[in-house]
Design a protein around this motif. Structure first.
Motif, PDB file in Angstrom:
ATOM      1  N   PHE A  83      35.569  61.653  46.596  1.00 62.79           N
ATOM      2  CA  PHE A  83      34.826  62.651  47.359  1.00 62.79           C
ATOM      3  C   PHE A  83      34.190  61.994  48.589  1.00 62.79           C
ATOM      4  O   PHE A  83      34.200  62.553  49.694  1.00 62.79           O
ATOM      5  N   LEU A  84      33.650  60.785  48.379  1.00 61.63           N
ATOM      6  CA  LEU A  84      32.997  60.088  49.480  1.00 61.63           C
ATOM      7  C   LEU A  84      33.983  59.632  50.550  1.00 61.63           C
ATOM      8  O   LEU A  84      33.612  59.504  51.721  1.00 61.63           O
ATOM      9  N   LEU A  89      41.760  60.503  53.062  1.00 54.82           N
ATOM     10  CA  LEU A  89      42.934  60.950  52.313  1.00 54.82           C
ATOM     11  C   LEU A  89      43.669  61.977  53.160  1.00 54.82           C
ATOM     12  O   LEU A  89      43.054  62.879  53.733  1.00 54.82           O
ATOM     13  N   SER A  90      44.956  61.860  53.225  1.00 52.47           N
ATOM     14  CA  SER A  90      45.747  62.803  54.020  1.00 52.47           C
ATOM     15  C   SER A  90      46.669  63.604  53.119  1.00 52.47           C
ATOM     16  O   SER A  90      47.021  63.169  52.024  1.00 52.47           O
ATOM     17  N   GLY A  91      47.047  64.792  53.575  1.00 56.44           N
ATOM     18  CA  GLY A  91      47.956  65.644  52.815  1.00 56.44           C
ATOM     19  C   GLY A  91      47.436  67.057  52.719  1.00 56.44           C
ATOM     20  O   GLY A  91      46.523  67.468  53.446  1.00 56.44           O
ATOM     21  N   LYS A  92      48.008  67.822  51.794  1.00 61.47           N
ATOM     22  CA  LYS A  92      47.607  69.214  51.589  1.00 61.47           C
ATOM     23  C   LYS A  92      46.276  69.259  50.851  1.00 61.47           C
ATOM     24  O   LYS A  92      46.173  68.785  49.723  1.00 61.47           O
ATOM     25  N   ILE A  98      37.811  69.558  43.955  1.00 61.74           N
ATOM     26  CA  ILE A  98      39.034  69.809  43.187  1.00 61.74           C
ATOM     27  C   ILE A  98      40.136  68.841  43.600  1.00 61.74           C
ATOM     28  O   ILE A  98      40.865  68.297  42.756  1.00 61.74           O
ATOM     29  N   ASP A  99      40.252  68.605  44.906  1.00 61.75           N
ATOM     30  CA  ASP A  99      41.279  67.675  45.386  1.00 61.75           C
ATOM     31  C   ASP A  99      41.021  66.259  44.879  1.00 61.75           C
ATOM     32  O   ASP A  99      41.959  65.537  44.525  1.00 61.75           O
ATOM     33  N   ALA A 100      39.745  65.850  44.845  1.00 64.59           N
ATOM     34  CA  ALA A 100      39.412  64.511  44.353  1.00 64.59           C
ATOM     35  C   ALA A 100      39.774  64.366  42.874  1.00 64.59           C
ATOM     36  O   ALA A 100      40.365  63.355  42.451  1.00 64.59           O
ATOM     37  N   LEU A 101      39.435  65.390  42.074  1.00 66.21           N
ATOM     38  CA  LEU A 101      39.765  65.367  40.651  1.00 66.21           C
ATOM     39  C   LEU A 101      41.278  65.432  40.434  1.00 66.21           C
ATOM     40  O   LEU A 101      41.832  64.716  39.590  1.00 66.21           O
ATOM     41  N   SER A 233      49.922  73.228  45.226  1.00 64.60           N
ATOM     42  CA  SER A 233      49.333  73.185  46.573  1.00 64.60           C
ATOM     43  C   SER A 233      48.170  74.142  46.760  1.00 64.60           C
ATOM     44  O   SER A 233      47.432  74.025  47.734  1.00 64.60           O
ATOM     45  N   THR A 234      47.979  75.095  45.831  1.00 64.12           N
ATOM     46  CA  THR A 234      46.868  76.039  45.945  1.00 64.12           C
ATOM     47  C   THR A 234      45.678  75.553  45.125  1.00 64.12           C
ATOM     48  O   THR A 234      45.819  74.712  44.235  1.00 64.12           O
ATOM     49  N   GLU A 235      44.508  76.114  45.425  1.00 68.34           N
ATOM     50  CA  GLU A 235      43.294  75.704  44.707  1.00 68.34           C
ATOM     51  C   GLU A 235      43.389  76.060  43.230  1.00 68.34           C
ATOM     52  O   GLU A 235      43.065  75.247  42.356  1.00 68.34           O
ATOM     53  N   GLY A 236      43.836  77.280  42.929  1.00 64.47           N
ATOM     54  CA  GLY A 236      43.977  77.693  41.525  1.00 64.47           C
ATOM     55  C   GLY A 236      45.016  76.868  40.787  1.00 64.47           C
ATOM     56  O   GLY A 236      44.826  76.509  39.619  1.00 64.47           O
ATOM     57  N   GLY A 237      46.120  76.575  41.477  1.00 61.98           N
ATOM     58  CA  GLY A 237      47.162  75.768  40.859  1.00 61.98           C
ATOM     59  C   GLY A 237      46.682  74.369  40.530  1.00 61.98           C
ATOM     60  O   GLY A 237      47.020  73.813  39.477  1.00 61.98           O
ATOM     61  N   ARG A 238      45.877  73.776  41.393  1.00 65.06           N
ATOM     62  CA  ARG A 238      45.385  72.426  41.147  1.00 65.06           C
ATOM     63  C   ARG A 238      44.334  72.388  40.043  1.00 65.06           C
ATOM     64  O   ARG A 238      44.250  71.408  39.301  1.00 65.06           O
TER      65      ARG A 238
END
Length: 347
Positions: A83-84, A89-92, A98-101, A233-238
């Motif tokens: 998170f920090l 970090l690059s990408g979708k 959520i992306d960090a987890l 790639s979606t928030e719910g999917g992740r």
């Protein structure tokens, strides 16, 4: 031992000789616990048979609560760090937390889609540290969670197979001991099929992938191939992937582990059947005569058969016989209370 001299061969002998002619006599222990009692106490006592083993084995094989705590600590640390450095970090990207987890889970399970990647020296070093620690966590601890879930379902499976009759605790324990590997394999296979179906459905409905692409992504994920051309790639999917990837990758590992154990158990049973059906020869009788006194008693016969089945080895027998000789202080080939008292007094 089989010869034409004056000695009588082993084969014609149909009964044991008198006690005075026999060097060793084998007796069943009156105080030995019965099988039912052992089955009842196996769950509680078998893992910790000697002092301090509870502490040692507890560190190697942690409880389910310890597994959850370790996993939560790992993921919590990963979320904080990534998170920090999320800007590195690059990408979708969807939601930062959520992306960090999601990145932690994809890293620790070695799926590595490539939809989120580190693009600085710091994040690359962090990823290296988290992939090694994550692999160790999966290998050593997460399988404990899978075993826990499978063992919880074993009782339900046995009850389901015997719906028309009541199954008591002792019968259930015997059934588990006899078919434990087969039941674990069946349950893990069922879990795996459910996880594949659920993962395919989510990728199809939530991520809007074609059905074949969704199934393809599921297979590449649970086997940790992670090609990266299809991913969440979606928030719910992740959010779904965080739990699903952890569960499915561990389930696949357990499935193949139980498959290997089932195959090994099947080969052991085939060997046992072959040994029991094979006719004894003169050489077998000679080899079975452990004390070389010209007679094969029931205990010697059992030991020889167990050796043939691969249940015990000659080294095991030598170690046990060495202990017997050390306790048999009067060298009469029997163990009495006086032998034990003398042996204990000399320690």
């Amino acid at each position: 031992m089989v010869s034409t001299d004056a000695k009588q061969p082993l084969l014609p002998v149909h009964s044991d000789p008198p006690l005075t002619d026999k060097k060793r006599r084998y007796h069943c222990s009156i105080s030995a616990p019965k099988t039912d009692t052992q089955l009842e106490s196996t769950k509680a006592n078998a893992l910790f048979p000697f002092p301090c083993s509870k502490l040692i084995l507890g560190a190697i094989h942690p409880s389910f609560r310890q597994v959850v705590l370790l996993l939560a600590t790992y993921l919590g640390t990963g979320i904080t760090f990534f998170f920090l450095v999320s800007h590195q970090l690059s990408g979708k990207k969807t939601n930062v937390i959520i992306d960090a987890l999601y990145f932690c889970v994809v890293t620790m399970t070695t799926v590595g889609y490539g939809d989120i990647v580190p693009n600085s020296a710091l994040t690359k070093l962090l990823a290296c540290a988290f992939v090694f620690s994550g692999m160790a966590l999966v290998a050593l601890f997460l399988s404990k969670a899978a075993d826990y879930l499978v063992e919880k379902q074993e009782v339900l499976l046995i009850r389901g197979l015997h719906l028309r009759r009541k199954v008591g605790t002792s019968e259930m324990l015997k059934e588990l001991e006899t078919n434990r590997v087969r039941y674990k394999f069946i349950i893990s296979a069922m879990f795996l099929l459910v996880l594949i179906a659920v993962g395919t459905a989510v990728l199809w409905r939530v991520e809007k992938l074609e059905f074949i692409d969704a199934f393809y992504c599921v297979c590449s994920t649970i086997t940790t191939l992670g090609y990266g051309d299809k991913s969440f790639s979606t928030e719910g999917g992740r959010v779904f992937a965080i739990i699903w990837i952890l569960t499915s990758t561990v389930c696949v590992a357990q499935f193949f582990l139980y498959l290997a154990e089932l195959n090994a158990e099947r080969r052991q049973r085939l060997l046992t059947k072959w040994v029991l059906k094979r006719r004894m020869t003169f050489m077998d009788l000679e080899a079975a005569d452990i004390d070389k006194d010209g007679f094969v008693g029931s205990a010697e016969f059992v030991i020889y058969k167990l050796k043939e089945m691969g249940k015990i080895s000659q080294e095991d027998i030598a170690i046990v016989m060495e202990e017997f000789e050390s306790l048999d202080v009067d060298h009469l080939g029997t163990l009495l209370v006086t032998d034990l008292l003398i042996a204990q007094s000399t320690e």
